[in-house]
Design an enzyme around this catalytic site. Structure first.
Site: not given
Length: 220
Positions: A130, A148
């Site tokens: 991420k 997320d």
């Protein structure tokens, strides 16, 4: 993030196009809310943001980035120096060690430059997929999707990008969101999840895509 037993199909291409056209009209040039001055400070900011808010990270890094904006300068500051700046952030001791470790790798292996490669970024301590995707998107303009909790929720609620985990949602964005919207897709989705499609009580009454969203438990 809870796993779904069986994700529903993604919205049709025409609906996806209409949704992102509206998000783009409302916010033509979305940006990360993390404050940074160059790719290196972005890497640091995103690494610090794990289990912390963007507001908290910005508060902690304001003075730090005013003094330190290269890996070499960060190494000169040292673990204790970094620790003093980020003490208000969760897990600050380990994060300070990671910042120094990743700075050393950037200096020794990449000449002090941040690589624009996901694999290379994920070699850095404290940098996962991420984080790497945020850097690729925000620093280098690549259409990388940093999923997320907000994007996971929005992707499944709206069926823009349904998936049982963050990897499936990332692939669903890449597979289903029209190509012309890919560069900014994760910014639009995270901001939508942060301020409109909130976890406990989505603000459906002010949602620009409420009539296109199949979520059954809409609020008034």
């Amino acid at each position: 993030m809870a796993l779904l037993k069986r994700p529903p199909p993604a919205l049709p291409f025409a609906t996806q196009s209409a949704i992102f056209a509206r998000l783009a009209e409302a916010n033509p040039a979305p940006e990360t809310e993390l404050q940074f001055v160059n790719p290196f400070t972005l890497v640091v900011a995103v690494a610090l943001s794990a289990q912390a808010t963007d507001v908290g990270v910005n508060r902690a890094t304001r003075d730090l980035f005013a003094r330190v904006d290269t890996p070499a300068k960060m190494l000169e500051l040292g673990v204790e120096g970094v620790t003093e700046h980020i003490r208000t952030i969760g897990l600050f001791r380990q994060k300070a060690k990671n910042v120094i470790a990743l700075s050393r790798i950037l200096v020794e292996d990449y000449g002090g430059e941040v690589p624009d490669s996901r694999a290379a970024l994920m070699r850095l301590p404290g940098v996962g997929r991420k984080t790497a995707n945020v850097v690729l998107s925000c620093a280098f303009g690549h259409p990388a999707q940093a999923v997320d909790t907000h994007i996971f929720r929005v992707g499944n609620r709206t069926r823009i990008a349904p998936g049982r985990d963050v990897d499936e949602v990332e692939r669903a964005i890449e597979d289903n969101v029209p190509a012309r919207f890919q560069t900014h897709a994760h910014h639009w989705l995270i901001l939508h999840g942060r301020y409109i499609c909130q976890a406990r009580k989505p603000r459906c009454g002010v949602c620009p895509i409420h009539d296109l969203c199949p979520y059954e438990e809409k609020t008034a």
